[in-house]
Design an enzyme around this catalytic site. Structure first.
Site, PDB file in Angstrom:
ATOM      1  N   THR A  15      -8.377   3.355   8.289  1.00  0.00           N
ATOM      2  CA  THR A  15      -9.600   2.557   8.279  1.00  0.00           C
ATOM      3  C   THR A  15      -9.745   1.835   9.620  1.00  0.00           C
ATOM      4  O   THR A  15      -8.892   1.035   9.994  1.00  0.00           O
ATOM      5  CB  THR A  15      -9.541   1.519   7.131  1.00  0.00           C
ATOM      6  N   GLU A  28     -10.904  -9.480   2.443  1.00  0.00           N
ATOM      7  CA  GLU A  28      -9.647  -9.142   3.106  1.00  0.00           C
ATOM      8  C   GLU A  28      -9.964  -9.062   4.584  1.00  0.00           C
ATOM      9  O   GLU A  28     -10.794  -8.247   5.012  1.00  0.00           O
ATOM     10  CB  GLU A  28      -9.080  -7.814   2.595  1.00  0.00           C
ATOM     11  N   ASN A  30       0.856  -1.181   0.000  1.00  0.00           N
ATOM     12  CA  ASN A  30       0.000   0.000   0.000  1.00  0.00           C
ATOM     13  C   ASN A  30       0.900   1.242   0.000  1.00  0.00           C
ATOM     14  O   ASN A  30       1.707   1.435   0.917  1.00  0.00           O
ATOM     15  CB  ASN A  30      -0.880  -0.044   1.262  1.00  0.00           C
ATOM     16  N   HIS A  52       1.023   6.235   1.859  1.00  0.00           N
ATOM     17  CA  HIS A  52       1.779   7.195   2.662  1.00  0.00           C
ATOM     18  C   HIS A  52       2.953   7.822   1.924  1.00  0.00           C
ATOM     19  O   HIS A  52       3.551   8.783   2.404  1.00  0.00           O
ATOM     20  CB  HIS A  52       2.175   6.568   3.999  1.00  0.00           C
ATOM     21  N   HIS A 103      -5.506   3.758  -1.829  1.00  0.00           N
ATOM     22  CA  HIS A 103      -6.844   4.065  -1.293  1.00  0.00           C
ATOM     23  C   HIS A 103      -7.207   5.483  -1.707  1.00  0.00           C
ATOM     24  O   HIS A 103      -6.623   6.447  -1.219  1.00  0.00           O
ATOM     25  CB  HIS A 103      -6.807   3.929   0.236  1.00  0.00           C
ATOM     26  N   ARG A 158      -6.939  12.745   0.872  1.00  0.00           N
ATOM     27  CA  ARG A 158      -5.862  13.174   1.783  1.00  0.00           C
ATOM     28  C   ARG A 158      -4.501  12.634   1.368  1.00  0.00           C
ATOM     29  O   ARG A 158      -3.481  13.179   1.750  1.00  0.00           O
ATOM     30  CB  ARG A 158      -6.161  12.782   3.217  1.00  0.00           C
ATOM     31  N   GLU A 196      -8.479   0.685  -3.360  1.00  0.00           N
ATOM     32  CA  GLU A 196      -9.280   0.616  -2.145  1.00  0.00           C
ATOM     33  C   GLU A 196     -10.243   1.783  -2.167  1.00  0.00           C
ATOM     34  O   GLU A 196      -9.826   2.921  -2.452  1.00  0.00           O
ATOM     35  CB  GLU A 196      -8.315   0.775  -0.964  1.00  0.00           C
ATOM     36  N   ARG A 198      -9.398   8.167  -1.103  1.00  0.00           N
ATOM     37  CA  ARG A 198     -10.378   8.557  -0.083  1.00  0.00           C
ATOM     38  C   ARG A 198     -11.234   9.710  -0.592  1.00  0.00           C
ATOM     39  O   ARG A 198     -10.807  10.498  -1.431  1.00  0.00           O
ATOM     40  CB  ARG A 198      -9.647   9.009   1.192  1.00  0.00           C
ATOM     41  N   HIS A 208      -3.765  -4.809   7.489  1.00  0.00           N
ATOM     42  CA  HIS A 208      -3.936  -3.670   8.400  1.00  0.00           C
ATOM     43  C   HIS A 208      -3.097  -3.888   9.650  1.00  0.00           C
ATOM     44  O   HIS A 208      -3.327  -4.829  10.400  1.00  0.00           O
ATOM     45  CB  HIS A 208      -5.389  -3.417   8.791  1.00  0.00           C
TER      46      HIS A 208
END
Ligand code: PXP
Length: 239
Positions: free
Chosen positions: A100, A150, A6, A9, A42, A48, A69, A44, A190
């Site tokens: 999440t 998942e 992922n 970030h 992801h 962000r 995502e 969003r 996660h």
């Protein structure tokens, strides 16, 4: 097991200055070159980290399986149907949350989720539902037509090394067992890191782990190549 990285970030850091660095697309390439089997981003509602243009660029990056995502909203469905990622993972989303927080309540909105999933499947996109490891959610997920779930490993990750680790681990194991019996493929993710990821090998037949924060954090100190390579080793082989 496969490794999905992922890269949200990387975009978080880029957006801190509003410029172009670090580039999430360049990061995705490095991840793939060093063993990642897929890239998760992801998108969003509040944009962000990952932005619309990132998703478009990632979808054109042919070597990567892009796992998009997203929340169960009309806007996101439209984007997925136009970008056509390899897969989508449906997650709950709250604007105020830092990350999440829980799984998607599929059981509580079975008709809504099923009708959301159908056009995605018709478009040839694989669908995964991010759920808590409970019998109720696994059984509901199996009714939607989605090929994957998942399992949310957040509680296990938080409990790792403490008195509730075993309990949380068993929830994942039981949920995975049931999901396979119902014909689902099972991913997990996660909060997984270089320590707690090892026990994922004890869970029956996990297909892919999606890991972000720990890899990007380590990359600050070791570089992204080494951070991905090391996680890939842990995910591929037991020991
Ligand atoms: N899987 C899902 C569905 C997520 O929402 C996240 C966090 O964005 C992850 C995996 C990766 O979690 P982490 O960044 O804690 O590794």
């Amino acid at each position: 097991m496969l490794l999905g990285v992922n890269i949200d970030h990387v975009a978080t850091l880029r957006n801190a200055r509003g410029g172009f660095e670090p580039d999430p697309i360049a990061a995705a390439k490095i991840c793939i070159e060093n063993g990642a089997d897929s890239i998760t981003a992801h998108l969003r509602e509040d944009r962000r980290h990952i932005m619309d243009n990132d998703v478009k660029a990632l979808s054109k990056f042919v070597d990567a399986h892009l796992n998009l995502e997203m929340a169960v909203t009309e806007e996101m469905q439209k984007i997925a149907l136009s970008v056509k990622p390899y897969s989508v993972c449906l997650v709950p989303e709250k604007r105020q949350e830092v990350t999440t927080e829980g799984g998607l309540d599929v059981a509580g909105q079975l008709i809504r989720v099923t009708s959301f999933v159908n056009p995605l499947l018709d478009a040839g996109i694989m669908v995964s539902l991010f759920i808590d490891p409970t019998e109720e959610q696994v059984r509901a997920a199996a009714k939607t037509g989605a090929q994957f779930i998942e399992l949310h490993t957040g509680q296990y990750s938080n409990a790792f090394g403490g008195p509730y680790e075993e309990e949380e681990f068993m929830k994942l194991n039981e949920a995975s067992r049931l999901a396979h019996a119902l014909g689902l493929k099972v991913n997990a993710g996660h909060g997984l890191n270089y320590q707690n990821v090892r026990r994922m090998h004890q869970i029956i037949d996990l297909y892919e782990l999606n890991i972000g924060h720990s890899i990007i954090s380590k990359a600050l100190f070791t570089g992204l190549e080494d951070a991905v390579k090391e996680m890939k080793k842990l995910v591929t082989k037991q020991g």
